[in-house]
Design an enzyme around this catalytic site. Structure first.
Site, short mmCIF file in Angstrom:
data_model
loop_
_atom_site.label_atom_id
_atom_site.label_comp_id
_atom_site.label_asym_id
_atom_site.label_seq_id
_atom_site.Cartn_x
_atom_site.Cartn_y
_atom_site.Cartn_z
N GLY A 1 -43.49 -24.23 -12.03
CA GLY A 1 -42.98 -23.37 -10.62
C GLY A 1 -43.15 -22.75 -9.12
O GLY A 1 -42.25 -23.02 -8.66
N PHE A 2 -44.65 -23.10 -9.14
CA PHE A 2 -45.44 -22.74 -7.90
C PHE A 2 -46.24 -23.08 -7.61
O PHE A 2 -46.88 -24.26 -8.12
CB PHE A 2 -45.51 -21.40 -7.89
CG PHE A 2 -44.51 -20.37 -8.07
CD1 PHE A 2 -44.65 -20.14 -9.91
CD2 PHE A 2 -43.37 -19.99 -7.60
CE1 PHE A 2 -43.39 -19.46 -10.14
CE2 PHE A 2 -42.55 -18.90 -8.18
CZ PHE A 2 -42.66 -18.55 -9.11
N GLY B 1 -51.88 -28.61 -7.59
CA GLY B 1 -53.99 -28.89 -7.97
C GLY B 1 -54.65 -29.82 -6.75
O GLY B 1 -55.54 -29.89 -7.47
N ASP C 1 -38.70 -31.30 -5.71
CA ASP C 1 -39.06 -30.24 -6.83
C ASP C 1 -37.62 -29.24 -6.92
O ASP C 1 -37.70 -28.75 -5.81
CB ASP C 1 -40.36 -29.19 -6.20
CG ASP C 1 -41.91 -30.28 -6.64
OD1 ASP C 1 -42.57 -30.11 -6.09
OD2 ASP C 1 -42.03 -30.83 -7.29
N ASP D 1 -49.63 -34.26 -10.84
CA ASP D 1 -48.98 -32.82 -9.46
C ASP D 1 -49.23 -31.86 -9.87
O ASP D 1 -48.93 -30.87 -11.38
CB ASP D 1 -47.55 -33.10 -10.04
CG ASP D 1 -46.31 -31.67 -9.18
OD1 ASP D 1 -45.43 -32.06 -8.94
OD2 ASP D 1 -47.09 -31.90 -8.28
C1 DX5 Z 1 -44.74 -27.22 -8.54
C2 DX5 Z 1 -44.37 -28.81 -7.80
C3 DX5 Z 1 -45.55 -29.54 -7.29
C4 DX5 Z 1 -46.22 -28.29 -6.22
C5 DX5 Z 1 -47.14 -29.16 -6.20
O1 DX5 Z 1 -43.73 -27.09 -10.28
O2 DX5 Z 1 -43.97 -29.34 -9.26
O3 DX5 Z 1 -45.18 -30.19 -7.54
O4 DX5 Z 1 -45.47 -28.32 -5.79
O5 DX5 Z 1 -48.11 -28.05 -5.81
P1 DX5 Z 1 -49.07 -27.77 -5.01
O6 DX5 Z 1 -49.82 -29.64 -4.35
O7 DX5 Z 1 -49.42 -27.07 -3.78
O8 DX5 Z 1 -50.51 -27.48 -6.76
#
Ligand code: DX5
Length: 221
Positions: A143-144, A178, A36, A176
């Site tokens: 972002g997170f 949650g 990412d 991608d």
């Molecule tokens: C967030 C990233 C995702 C993130 C998914 O912007 O693009 O790939 O790592 O994280 P989880 O699987 O914890 O929601």
């Protein structure tokens, strides 16, 4: 139909031992690894760049996806291709010349991914879908890690699957954000065949192998 694959995102990995964490994911059956990339402009976080792609490239034989959550992605396609990414994913929202970005990724010999944020309709891709190898449906606002899946994004997965199926294409539909044992049944039923998971794979509660097994069990036949 496409076999359903787990794609760990290293955003939530322990960066003091990133190589080990990548190898653990590979050993546990990851189909590919997602890196990412965030620039603090397109998304409100700064994470990693080509240096990390090069490092991960040295740790695994799995295909690597560079998810470019950056403005002006066209300026970095060559860089991430040379760093070792196999799939380069650009965001629709920062690609006013998306067809040109697709051409540049193909010219670099890589697979083309296009990511859609929750507010971007799937039909924006209807004219270029035959040129795209992977559609990434963001099920959170990027972002997170560790956020909850946005339920309004679920129909978009089915719309993307239908767009591909009705044209007889073999484009991957990836989700991608949650993605975990609770949400996997819904996104698989909706038509996703690649499941990106960060915090569901890398967390303090369980080993990567235990986490990956739990996620795989949730992929109901
Ligand atoms: C967030 C990233 C995702 C993130 C998914 O912007 O693009 O790939 O790592 O994280 P989880 O699987 O914890 O929601």
């Amino acid at each position: 139909g496409n076999q359903i694959g787990l794609v760990p995102s290293i955003l939530s990995a322990d960066f003091t031992r990133l190589g080990e964490q990548v190898r653990e994911a590979e050993a546990a059956g990851a189909q590919r690894i997602q890196i990412d990339v965030m620039d603090g402009h397109f998304v409100p976080n700064i994470t990693m760049g080509p240096l990390v792609v090069e490092a991960v490239r040295r740790c695994t034989k799995l295909p690597l996806e560079a998810h470019l959550m950056i403005t002006n992605p066209q300026d970095y396609i060559e860089t991430f291709a040379q760093a070792g990414a196999d799939v380069i994913i650009v965001h629709y929202e920062v690609s006013p010349h998306l067809h040109r970005n697709i051409q540049k990724i193909k010219a670099a010999g890589k697979q083309v991914g296009v990511a859609l944020n929750p507010s971007t309709p799937v039909f924006m891709l209807q004219d270029l879908i035959s040129l795209i190898d992977l559609v990434l449906i963001m099920t959170i606002n990027p972002g997170f890690g560790g956020q909850e899946l946005i339920p309004e994004t679920l129909p978009k997965i089915t719309q993307a699957r239908q767009l591909v199926t009705q044209r007889g294409l073999s484009c991957d539909i990836e989700v991608d954000g949650g993605i975990n044992a609770a949400t996997i049944p819904q996104v698989v039923r909706a038509g996703a065949n690649l499941l990106v998971a960060g915090s569901a794979v890398y967390n303090e509660k369980e080993t990567v192998a235990q986490a990956m097994n739990r996620l795989r069990e949730a992929i109901v036949p």
